[in-house]
Write an enzyme that holds these catalytic residues in place. Structure first.
Site: not given
Ligand code: XUL
Ligand code: MN
Length: 344
Positions: A49, A52
């Site tokens: 993501h 992330d």
């Protein structure tokens, strides 16, 4: 038949066991610790993501975001890992409560598109060209809250903005019929591919098929894959399993329905999945009951299941299958497959 498969997962697949009804049950691994598990578990790629890769990205300038993403790229290099895709996490921000691209509030829609552009910046810093769009909150809890025709136009507008922002970005839409929404606007592969053809550059819009999401839509994941393959649009997969119509379980691949998993591997292998650089992604969750030191087994087990099923796929007597199809003896074919799955 593709030769060798390469496997990926996302850092969210190693997790501390919280669910909507209870808190975490295992101490969280840091991102750096998670990275050390990839190779050990047999994985070479990381799915991200956007946050992330760059935590707290909303507090950073576009330049700072790119700098941090480049640092992440170095970290991956140090571990001998490659990024596969980046997905904008559009479902946690207060501005995406009512959806991202289909929010009824134009300021919120603008935020969602801006955030997606930052996601593309991160993708570029990681030296890849793929964005995954799980359209988490693009849907409704009640029918009357939004206009479903208008929502399609808003989704096309958002995807077009991303395609225009960077001419090499490819977008893989990950359909899911429900959860968190009661009804999602892009529930199946067919919907995603229909949307792709409405965009300014359909050649850069494909799909990410997740097994459990297809099951939640009452569909067979291998047939969904076949549909995407027929359009040349199966650009990544999220293999896992799902025990019928309940919450999105993200079970170990093959653990609920071995035959369904066999057929997913079979169609991927039959059509040389991977030959254009596609990865085998696993989107699986460890059971909440698992102790911390065993909480990565679901990843290794899913990969092992894929490889064991690959052996079964490749050892299936295709001539016998073809003969039984010619004879229209599907009862015998059924038994042949069952016996083969039993190793007989
Ligand atoms: C949600 C889901 C996500 C996406 C990535 O059900 O599968 O993890 O795969 O955003
Ligand atoms: Mn997924």
């Amino acid at each position: 038949m593709a030769g060798v498969y390469r496997f990926t997962f996302g850092p969210w697949n190693i997790h501390s066991g919280a669910d909507p009804f209870g808190p975490t049950v295992r101490e969280e691994y840091t991102f750096a610790e998670k990275l050390t598990y990839y190779k050990k578990l047999g994985f070479d790629g990381v799915q991200f993501h956007d946050d992330d890769a760059v935590p707290n990205m909303n507090d950073l300038s576009p330049q700072q975001i790119q700098d941090e993403a480049k640092t992440m790229k170095k970290l991956l290099d140090d571990h001998g890992l490659k990024a596969e895709f980046v997905a904008p996490r559009l479902w946690e921000d207060p501005r995406t409560i009512d959806g991202g691209y289909t929010s009824n509030d134009p300021d919120c829609r603008r935020f969602a598109i801006e955030r997606s552009k930052r996601c593309i910046d991160i993708m570029n810093a990681l030296e890849i060209d793929l964005v995954v769009l799980w359209l988490a909150r693009e849907g409704t809890y009640i029918r009357e809250a939004k206009d479903s025709k208008q929502a399609v136009a808003q989704l096309v507008e958002a995807i077009n903005a991303m395609l225009a922002y960077d001419p090499k970005t490819r977008i893989a839409i990950e359909p899911k019929p429900n959860e968190p929404m009661d009804q999602a606007y892009i529930p199946t592969t067919g919907h995603a591919i229909g949307l792709a053809y409405m965009t300014d550059d359909p050649s850069r819009v494909g799909v990410n098929i997740e097994s459990a999401h297809a099951v939640l839509a009452g569909l067979d994941p291998s047939d969904e894959m076949g549909y995407a393959l027929a359009h040349g649009k199966l650009w990544t997969v999220h293999l896992n399993d799902q025990n019928g119509l309940k919450f999105d379980e993200d079970k170990t691949f093959g653990s609920a329905d071995l035959r369904r998993a066999f057929n997913q591997v079979r169609i991927l292998d039959k059509y040389d999945y991977g030959k254009n650089g596609e990865w085998v992604g696993l989107d699986v969750k460890a059971m909440r009951t698992q102790k911390r030191d065993g909480s990565t087994k679901h990843l290794a087990n899913s990969r092992t299941m894929f490889l064991k099923l690959l052996d079964l796929v490749r050892s299936l007597d295709d001539k016998k299958v073809e003969q039984l199809i010619q004879d229209r003896d599907y009862e015998e074919l059924d038994l042949l497959i069952l016996n083969h799955l039993l190793g007989q």
